[in-house]
Design a protein around this motif. Structure first.
Motif, PDB file in Angstrom:
ATOM      1  N   TYR A 198       0.839  -1.191   0.000  1.00 53.57           N
ATOM      2  CA  TYR A 198       0.000   0.000   0.000  1.00 53.57           C
ATOM      3  C   TYR A 198       0.874   1.241   0.000  1.00 53.57           C
ATOM      4  CZ  TYR A 198      -3.364   3.353   1.932  1.00 53.57           C
ATOM      5  OH  TYR A 198      -4.163   4.439   2.151  1.00 53.57           O
ATOM      6  N   ARG A 199       0.534   2.194  -0.856  1.00 54.61           N
ATOM      7  CA  ARG A 199       1.241   3.471  -0.886  1.00 54.61           C
ATOM      8  C   ARG A 199       0.207   4.585  -0.920  1.00 54.61           C
ATOM      9  NH1 ARG A 199       5.883   3.180  -5.336  1.00 54.61           N
ATOM     10  NH2 ARG A 199       6.613   4.994  -4.187  1.00 54.61           N
ATOM     11  N   LEU A 200       0.450   5.641  -0.127  1.00 54.64           N
ATOM     12  CA  LEU A 200      -0.467   6.770  -0.066  1.00 54.64           C
ATOM     13  C   LEU A 200       0.281   8.033  -0.474  1.00 54.64           C
ATOM     14  CD1 LEU A 200      -3.224   7.508   2.359  1.00 54.64           C
ATOM     15  CD2 LEU A 200      -1.547   9.297   1.992  1.00 54.64           C
ATOM     16  N   PHE A 201      -0.335   8.803  -1.367  1.00 52.96           N
ATOM     17  CA  PHE A 201       0.265  10.036  -1.861  1.00 52.96           C
ATOM     18  C   PHE A 201      -0.650  11.212  -1.579  1.00 52.96           C
ATOM     19  CE2 PHE A 201       1.832   6.719  -4.780  1.00 52.96           C
ATOM     20  CZ  PHE A 201       3.190   6.847  -4.545  1.00 52.96           C
ATOM     21  N   LEU A 202      -0.050  12.353  -1.297  1.00 57.83           N
ATOM     22  CA  LEU A 202      -0.757  13.625  -1.178  1.00 57.83           C
ATOM     23  C   LEU A 202      -0.177  14.547  -2.238  1.00 57.83           C
ATOM     24  CD1 LEU A 202      -2.650  15.636   0.266  1.00 57.83           C
ATOM     25  CD2 LEU A 202      -0.754  16.144   1.810  1.00 57.83           C
ATOM     26  N   VAL A 203      -1.044  15.103  -3.089  1.00 52.75           N
ATOM     27  CA  VAL A 203      -0.603  15.975  -4.178  1.00 52.75           C
ATOM     28  C   VAL A 203      -1.172  17.367  -3.935  1.00 52.75           C
ATOM     29  CG1 VAL A 203      -0.572  16.323  -6.673  1.00 52.75           C
ATOM     30  CG2 VAL A 203      -0.618  14.000  -5.749  1.00 52.75           C
ATOM     31  N   ILE A 204      -0.266  18.350  -3.777  1.00 54.87           N
ATOM     32  CA  ILE A 204      -0.666  19.734  -3.518  1.00 54.87           C
ATOM     33  C   ILE A 204       0.260  20.673  -4.291  1.00 54.87           C
ATOM     34  CG2 ILE A 204      -1.640  19.301  -1.220  1.00 54.87           C
ATOM     35  CD1 ILE A 204       0.991  20.360  -0.025  1.00 54.87           C
ATOM     36  N   PRO A 205      -0.141  21.939  -4.464  1.00 56.86           N
ATOM     37  CA  PRO A 205       0.778  22.908  -5.065  1.00 56.86           C
ATOM     38  C   PRO A 205       1.982  23.150  -4.154  1.00 56.86           C
ATOM     39  CG  PRO A 205      -1.472  23.735  -5.105  1.00 56.86           C
ATOM     40  CD  PRO A 205      -1.469  22.505  -4.258  1.00 56.86           C
ATOM     41  N   GLU A 206       3.120  23.427  -4.751  1.00 61.19           N
ATOM     42  CA  GLU A 206       4.346  23.676  -3.987  1.00 61.19           C
ATOM     43  C   GLU A 206       4.182  24.850  -3.031  1.00 61.19           C
ATOM     44  OE1 GLU A 206       8.059  23.725  -2.368  1.00 61.19           O
ATOM     45  OE2 GLU A 206       7.112  22.112  -3.482  1.00 61.19           O
ATOM     46  N   SER A 207       3.336  25.800  -3.382  1.00 65.24           N
ATOM     47  CA  SER A 207       3.143  26.964  -2.516  1.00 65.24           C
ATOM     48  C   SER A 207       2.539  26.588  -1.164  1.00 65.24           C
ATOM     49  CB  SER A 207       2.267  28.006  -3.215  1.00 65.24           C
ATOM     50  OG  SER A 207       1.025  27.443  -3.577  1.00 65.24           O
ATOM     51  N   LEU A 208       1.965  25.393  -1.042  1.00 70.18           N
ATOM     52  CA  LEU A 208       1.399  24.932   0.231  1.00 70.18           C
ATOM     53  C   LEU A 208       2.298  23.938   0.963  1.00 70.18           C
ATOM     54  CD1 LEU A 208      -2.348  24.404  -0.748  1.00 70.18           C
ATOM     55  CD2 LEU A 208      -1.340  26.294   0.526  1.00 70.18           C
ATOM     56  N   SER A 209       3.458  23.625   0.409  1.00 71.42           N
ATOM     57  CA  SER A 209       4.300  22.601   1.037  1.00 71.42           C
ATOM     58  C   SER A 209       4.862  23.063   2.379  1.00 71.42           C
ATOM     59  CB  SER A 209       5.423  22.167   0.102  1.00 71.42           C
ATOM     60  OG  SER A 209       6.285  23.235  -0.155  1.00 71.42           O
ATOM     61  N   ASP A 210       5.151  24.355   2.537  1.00 72.28           N
ATOM     62  CA  ASP A 210       5.620  24.849   3.835  1.00 72.28           C
ATOM     63  C   ASP A 210       4.529  24.716   4.897  1.00 72.28           C
ATOM     64  OD1 ASP A 210       8.110  25.461   2.841  1.00 72.28           O
ATOM     65  OD2 ASP A 210       7.622  27.563   2.445  1.00 72.28           O
ATOM     66  N   VAL A 211       3.286  24.960   4.501  1.00 72.90           N
ATOM     67  CA  VAL A 211       2.156  24.800   5.423  1.00 72.90           C
ATOM     68  C   VAL A 211       2.023  23.335   5.825  1.00 72.90           C
ATOM     69  CG1 VAL A 211      -0.347  25.059   5.669  1.00 72.90           C
ATOM     70  CG2 VAL A 211       0.964  26.781   4.421  1.00 72.90           C
ATOM     71  N   LEU A 212       2.166  22.435   4.850  1.00 76.56           N
ATOM     72  CA  LEU A 212       2.097  21.002   5.145  1.00 76.56           C
ATOM     73  C   LEU A 212       3.190  20.594   6.132  1.00 76.56           C
ATOM     74  CD1 LEU A 212       0.960  18.131   4.543  1.00 76.56           C
ATOM     75  CD2 LEU A 212       2.718  17.989   2.778  1.00 76.56           C
ATOM     76  N   MET A 213       4.415  21.046   5.903  1.00 80.70           N
ATOM     77  CA  MET A 213       5.518  20.692   6.800  1.00 80.70           C
ATOM     78  C   MET A 213       5.297  21.262   8.204  1.00 80.70           C
ATOM     79  SD  MET A 213       7.365  18.672   5.349  1.00 80.70           S
ATOM     80  CE  MET A 213       7.385  18.012   3.734  1.00 80.70           C
ATOM     81  N   TYR A 214       4.696  22.437   8.285  1.00 79.69           N
ATOM     82  CA  TYR A 214       4.369  23.022   9.594  1.00 79.69           C
ATOM     83  C   TYR A 214       3.370  22.130  10.332  1.00 79.69           C
ATOM     84  CZ  TYR A 214       2.316  26.121  13.056  1.00 79.69           C
ATOM     85  OH  TYR A 214       1.833  26.651  14.225  1.00 79.69           O
ATOM     86  N   TYR A 215       2.318  21.692   9.630  1.00 82.10           N
ATOM     87  CA  TYR A 215       1.321  20.820  10.256  1.00 82.10           C
ATOM     88  C   TYR A 215       1.922  19.478  10.669  1.00 82.10           C
ATOM     89  CZ  TYR A 215      -2.479  23.921   8.754  1.00 82.10           C
ATOM     90  OH  TYR A 215      -3.318  24.980   8.567  1.00 82.10           O
ATOM     91  N   LEU A 216       2.786  18.919   9.822  1.00 80.35           N
ATOM     92  CA  LEU A 216       3.389  17.621  10.140  1.00 80.35           C
ATOM     93  C   LEU A 216       4.324  17.699  11.347  1.00 80.35           C
ATOM     94  CD1 LEU A 216       4.132  16.170   6.601  1.00 80.35           C
ATOM     95  CD2 LEU A 216       2.374  15.428   8.209  1.00 80.35           C
ATOM     96  N   ALA A 217       4.829  18.885  11.655  1.00 78.42           N
ATOM     97  CA  ALA A 217       5.713  19.052  12.808  1.00 78.42           C
ATOM     98  C   ALA A 217       4.935  19.169  14.119  1.00 78.42           C
ATOM     99  CB  ALA A 217       6.591  20.284  12.619  1.00 78.42           C
ATOM    100  N   GLN A 218       3.624  19.358  14.039  1.00 77.09           N
ATOM    101  CA  GLN A 218       2.819  19.476  15.252  1.00 77.09           C
ATOM    102  C   GLN A 218       2.600  18.101  15.881  1.00 77.09           C
ATOM    103  OE1 GLN A 218      -0.738  21.607  14.245  1.00 77.09           O
ATOM    104  NE2 GLN A 218       0.346  23.535  13.940  1.00 77.09           N
TER     105      GLN A 218
END
Length: 152
Positions: A75-95
């Motif tokens: 099983y593999r799971l992918f999340l596809v978003i614009p690069e402009s939101l990748s910093d927001v994603l990394m911020y959430y993943l650090a919580q």
């Protein structure tokens, strides 16, 4: 003709991007099936402009649900978003709420323009470091695919 591994299932979550054409998710034929049947190996969850925090909750729920199932499929799971939101994603993943999720692989696709998540031009200092600033701004016009998994 290239063959693929039928023992892998993919789950793809998208946010803030245009719809992915389903023809790109070509499902190959299995050995013991009629030529008119296709094996569904890709599950697509298009979330439109849904808040990234809500999408991450859905991703985490899907990963826990898959972990609870016993299956002989990988099983593999992918999340596809614009690069402009990748910093927001990394911020959430650090919580603390998402400390059990980890990014395995990141791939960028150029060019991609999303009117729902345009790159920021304000706050970019083009004068002090013009080359870095321009490259960072242009990098914002890409689509980023993150492969996520649960930490054991």
């Amino acid at each position: 003709m290239r063959t693929t591994d039928d023992n892998i299932n993919y789950e793809v979550f998208t946010s803030h991007i245009y719809s992915i054409p389903h023809s790109l998710l070509h499902e190959e034929l299995g050995e013991h099936r009629s030529p008119y049947e296709r094996v569904k190996r890709v599950t697509l969850h298009e979330k439109g402009s849904t808040d990234l925090m809500k999408v991450l909750r859905l991703v985490r729920t899907a990963l826990y649900a898959r972990k609870a199932k016993t299956s002989h499929f990988r099983y593999r799971l992918f999340l596809v978003i614009p690069e402009s939101l990748s910093d927001v994603l990394m911020y959430y993943l650090a919580q603390d709420e998402y400390v059990n999720l980890s990014v395995i692989e990141t791939v960028q696709f150029f060019p991609h323009v999303s009117t729902e998540a345009m790159p920021e031009i304000f706050g970019v200092d083009f004068m002090s470091r013009p080359t870095e600033s321009i490259l960072k701004f242009l990098n914002g016009f890409s689509l980023t695919r993150f492969e996520l998994q649960l930490n054991d």
